[in-house]
Design a protein around this motif. Structure first.
Motif, mmCIF file in Angstrom:
data_model
loop_
_atom_site.group_PDB
_atom_site.id
_atom_site.type_symbol
_atom_site.label_atom_id
_atom_site.label_comp_id
_atom_site.label_asym_id
_atom_site.label_seq_id
_atom_site.Cartn_x
_atom_site.Cartn_y
_atom_site.Cartn_z
ATOM 1 N N LYS A 168 108.533 17.880 -81.965
ATOM 2 C CA LYS A 168 107.069 17.850 -81.890
ATOM 3 C C LYS A 168 106.595 16.868 -80.815
ATOM 4 O O LYS A 168 105.626 17.136 -80.099
ATOM 5 C CB LYS A 168 106.475 17.483 -83.256
ATOM 6 N N ASN B 216 106.266 22.984 -90.404
ATOM 7 C CA ASN B 216 105.599 23.811 -89.390
ATOM 8 C C ASN B 216 105.602 23.117 -88.032
ATOM 9 O O ASN B 216 105.400 21.903 -87.931
ATOM 10 C CB ASN B 216 104.143 24.090 -89.808
ATOM 11 N N GLY C 28 105.965 13.998 -86.378
ATOM 12 C CA GLY C 28 107.089 13.611 -87.232
ATOM 13 C C GLY C 28 108.469 14.072 -86.812
ATOM 14 O O GLY C 28 109.402 13.985 -87.624
ATOM 15 N N TYR D 85 97.507 13.584 -100.028
ATOM 16 C CA TYR D 85 97.129 14.739 -100.847
ATOM 17 C C TYR D 85 98.040 14.967 -102.057
ATOM 18 O O TYR D 85 97.612 15.589 -103.028
ATOM 19 C CB TYR D 85 97.112 16.031 -100.013
ATOM 20 N N VAL E 80 95.093 21.455 -85.781
ATOM 21 C CA VAL E 80 93.917 20.725 -85.300
ATOM 22 C C VAL E 80 94.313 19.757 -84.177
ATOM 23 O O VAL E 80 93.683 19.714 -83.120
ATOM 24 C CB VAL E 80 93.243 19.952 -86.467
ATOM 25 N N TYR F 251 106.268 8.901 -85.524
ATOM 26 C CA TYR F 251 105.866 7.814 -86.442
ATOM 27 C C TYR F 251 106.952 7.508 -87.467
ATOM 28 O O TYR F 251 107.020 6.397 -87.998
ATOM 29 C CB TYR F 251 104.541 8.175 -87.142
ATOM 30 N N ALA G 61 84.467 20.959 -91.455
ATOM 31 C CA ALA G 61 84.294 22.003 -90.432
ATOM 32 C C ALA G 61 83.062 22.855 -90.697
ATOM 33 O O ALA G 61 82.301 23.172 -89.780
ATOM 34 C CB ALA G 61 85.540 22.883 -90.397
HETATM 35 N N1 LIG Z 1 87.624 18.075 -92.276
HETATM 36 C C1 LIG Z 1 87.885 19.368 -92.130
HETATM 37 O O1 LIG Z 1 86.998 20.229 -92.181
HETATM 38 C C2 LIG Z 1 89.300 19.786 -91.863
HETATM 39 C C3 LIG Z 1 89.587 21.082 -91.390
HETATM 40 C C4 LIG Z 1 90.915 21.411 -91.082
HETATM 41 C C5 LIG Z 1 91.922 20.469 -91.280
HETATM 42 N N2 LIG Z 1 91.616 19.243 -91.768
HETATM 43 C C6 LIG Z 1 92.644 18.220 -91.962
HETATM 44 O O2 LIG Z 1 93.244 18.002 -90.698
HETATM 45 C C7 LIG Z 1 94.600 17.587 -90.883
HETATM 46 C C8 LIG Z 1 95.511 18.479 -90.039
HETATM 47 O O3 LIG Z 1 95.398 19.812 -90.503
HETATM 48 P P1 LIG Z 1 96.157 20.988 -89.746
HETATM 49 O O4 LIG Z 1 95.626 22.261 -90.271
HETATM 50 O O5 LIG Z 1 96.110 20.706 -88.295
HETATM 51 O O6 LIG Z 1 97.643 20.835 -90.303
HETATM 52 P P2 LIG Z 1 98.974 20.742 -89.452
HETATM 53 O O7 LIG Z 1 98.906 19.454 -88.692
HETATM 54 O O8 LIG Z 1 99.149 21.991 -88.691
HETATM 55 O O9 LIG Z 1 100.103 20.653 -90.551
HETATM 56 C C9 LIG Z 1 100.235 19.527 -91.341
HETATM 57 C C10 LIG Z 1 101.111 18.454 -90.655
HETATM 58 O O10 LIG Z 1 100.818 17.199 -91.235
HETATM 59 C C11 LIG Z 1 101.910 16.347 -91.054
HETATM 60 N N3 LIG Z 1 102.197 15.617 -92.291
HETATM 61 C C12 LIG Z 1 102.583 16.127 -93.487
HETATM 62 N N4 LIG Z 1 102.755 15.135 -94.384
HETATM 63 C C13 LIG Z 1 102.510 13.971 -93.724
HETATM 64 C C14 LIG Z 1 102.533 12.589 -94.100
HETATM 65 N N5 LIG Z 1 102.853 12.223 -95.342
HETATM 66 N N6 LIG Z 1 102.223 11.673 -93.165
HETATM 67 C C15 LIG Z 1 101.895 12.043 -91.908
HETATM 68 N N7 LIG Z 1 101.856 13.320 -91.489
HETATM 69 C C16 LIG Z 1 102.154 14.269 -92.389
HETATM 70 C C17 LIG Z 1 103.110 17.225 -90.675
HETATM 71 O O11 LIG Z 1 103.400 16.999 -89.307
HETATM 72 P P3 LIG Z 1 104.426 15.830 -88.842
HETATM 73 O O12 LIG Z 1 105.750 16.501 -88.679
HETATM 74 O O13 LIG Z 1 103.804 15.370 -87.579
HETATM 75 O O14 LIG Z 1 104.458 14.811 -89.939
HETATM 76 C C18 LIG Z 1 102.590 18.640 -90.890
HETATM 77 O O15 LIG Z 1 103.193 19.556 -89.993
HETATM 78 C C19 LIG Z 1 94.865 17.660 -92.377
HETATM 79 O O16 LIG Z 1 94.695 16.385 -92.929
HETATM 80 C C20 LIG Z 1 93.788 18.603 -92.882
HETATM 81 O O17 LIG Z 1 93.490 18.416 -94.234
HETATM 82 C C21 LIG Z 1 90.325 18.898 -92.071
#
Ligand SMILES: NC(=O)c1ccc[n+]([C@@H]2O[C@H](COP(=O)([O-])OP(=O)(O)OC[C@H]3O[C@@H](n4cnc5c(N)ncnc54)[C@H](OP(=O)(O)O)[C@@H]3O)[C@@H](O)[C@H]2O)c1
Length: 344
Positions: A191, A333, A187, A259, A167, A207, A285
């Motif tokens: 990246k 990832n 992180g 989470y 995202v 961060y 979404a």
């Molecule tokens: N509202 C909606 O409809 C919707 C839809 C899709 C996604 N989302 C949310 O959007 C966010 C991003 O989703 P995505 O699919 O794009 O995932 P993503 O960023 O591709 O993968 C998750 C990333 O989150 C970071 N992370 C993991 N644990 C963490 C922590 N404790 N503190 C800070 N960063 C952490 C990691 O990156 P770093 O190496 O940078 O830490 C990890 O690579 C998530 O919170 C997800 O639940 C919401």
């Protein structure tokens, strides 16, 4: 009539704390007939790509009925977004050979009965895997979250957390295309380099190397933040609240840092919303899927013209899926996490 085995990834049991690869298991289901049941309105598909998404962690926890997304059933295949090829259809909207994206199973072959949530893929000039990410659920999340929820204006300052992910990388680029000044956090050094050098963010920081997030944000936003696209929650949200500008907007997309906690962290600086008159809004979404056509009209040409860059992290084989899903929560990832099940 073709008869085949069906490899599946099942959830062993409900999870507490961080998910582990061993919480899931690869099994081979009893021999399956590759045939749509008599009278079915569903579609029988061969799964090609599966999406690993952070919200899936919530589905691994036993929940009371009524939560917005149901939990997985231990012993049954995990379900999630994916791209698949239609083998047989009982729904007139789909026919054999069509490519679709939507909710499917973590297995080689699935019978999808909820076809109303399936999207037919019309443009295959781009990699099919993109429909798990930039052209699928995460893409519409970034698009609607930024353009609809954040009400952005040219020249505004935008901060994106988890900025190199599925995202985040798109939100940052949508903001740049609009003429905003964009900073992202991620992180690792790799990246942060991606954000600065590939996705065109104005600035980026790790961060994990910032002992004081408030000070870091003040360094990158001396005049404050107009828009915060929230993906992580916790301490980052608290620091951002101290740095918002007058009439700022915060889109609460996700809070991945929370989470896996049994007790979520509190937020301490909410009072800043009052004096700065900041609007903070959560969204999902699927409330914006009606914009999907408009979204494709904007994003497909931008991909083809190279105006939007997209980075995926693809692992091969269903056996790699449990590790890939667990890896999201350790930041393993780099870009959108995808599982390749079959190329055709
Ligand atoms: N509202 C909606 O409809 C919707 C839809 C899709 C996604 N989302 C949310 O959007 C966010 C991003 O989703 P995505 O699919 O794009 O995932 P993503 O960023 O591709 O993968 C998750 C990333 O989150 C970071 N992370 C993991 N644990 C963490 C922590 N404790 N503190 C800070 N960063 C952490 C990691 O990156 P770093 O190496 O940078 O830490 C990890 O690579 C998530 O919170 C997800 O639940 C919401």
């Amino acid at each position: 009539m073709e008869v085949t085995s069906n490899k599946q990834v099942i959830l062993r049991d409900y999870v507490t704390g961080f998910p582990k690869e061993s919480d899931m298991q690869l099994v081979t289901a009893a021999t399956t007939e590759l045939k749509l049941p008599e009278g079915s309105n569903g579609v029988l598909v061969k799964n090609l790509y599966l999406s690993c998404d952070p919200y899936m962690r919530g589905r691994m926890t036993k929940r009371e009925p009524g939560s917005y997304v149901g939990c997985f059933v231990p012993g049954s295949p995990i379900t999630g977004y994916g791209v698949a090829k239609v083998l047989e259809s009982g729904d007139p909207k789909f026919k054999e050979g069509d490519f679709v994206w939507g909710m499917t199973g973590w297995e080689e072959y699935s019978l999808i009965t909820a076809t109303q949530a399936l999207f037919k893929i019309h443009d295959i000039d781009v990699p099919l895997s993109y429909y798990t990410g930039i052209l699928g659920m995460p893409g519409i999340t970034a698009y609607a979250g930024f353009h609809e929820v954040c009400s952005p204006k040219k020249g505004e300052t935008v901060f994106v957390s988890a900025a190199s992910g599925a995202v985040g990388q798109l939100v940052g680029q949508f903001a740049k295309l609009l003429g905003c000044c964009v900073v992202g956090s991620a992180g690792s050094k790799e990246k942060v380099d991606l954000l600065r050098n590939k996705f065109g963010f104005d600035e980026a920081f790790n961060y994990k190397e910032e002992p004081n997030l408030d000070a870091a944000l003040k360094r990158y936003f001396p005049e404050g933040i107009d828009i915060y696209f929230e993906n992580v929650g916790g301490k980052m949200l608290d620091a951002v609240l101290l740095n918002m500008r007058m009439n700022g907007r915060i889109a609460i997309c996700g809070m991945i840092s929370q989470y896996n906690l049994e007790q979520t962290e509190g937020v301490h600086n909410l009072m800043s919303l009052i004096s700065k008159q900041v609007r903070m809004q959560g969204f999902v979404a699927f409330s914006y899927y009606h914009l999907y056509g408009k979204f494709l009209e904007t994003v497909l040409p931008a991909i083809k013209e190279g105006k939007i860059i997209y980075v995926e992290d693809v692992v091969e084989g269903l056996e790699s899926a449990p590790g890939a899903l667990a890896g999201l929560f350790a930041g393993r990832n780099v870009g959108k996490q995808v599982v390749l099940v079959s190329r055709d």
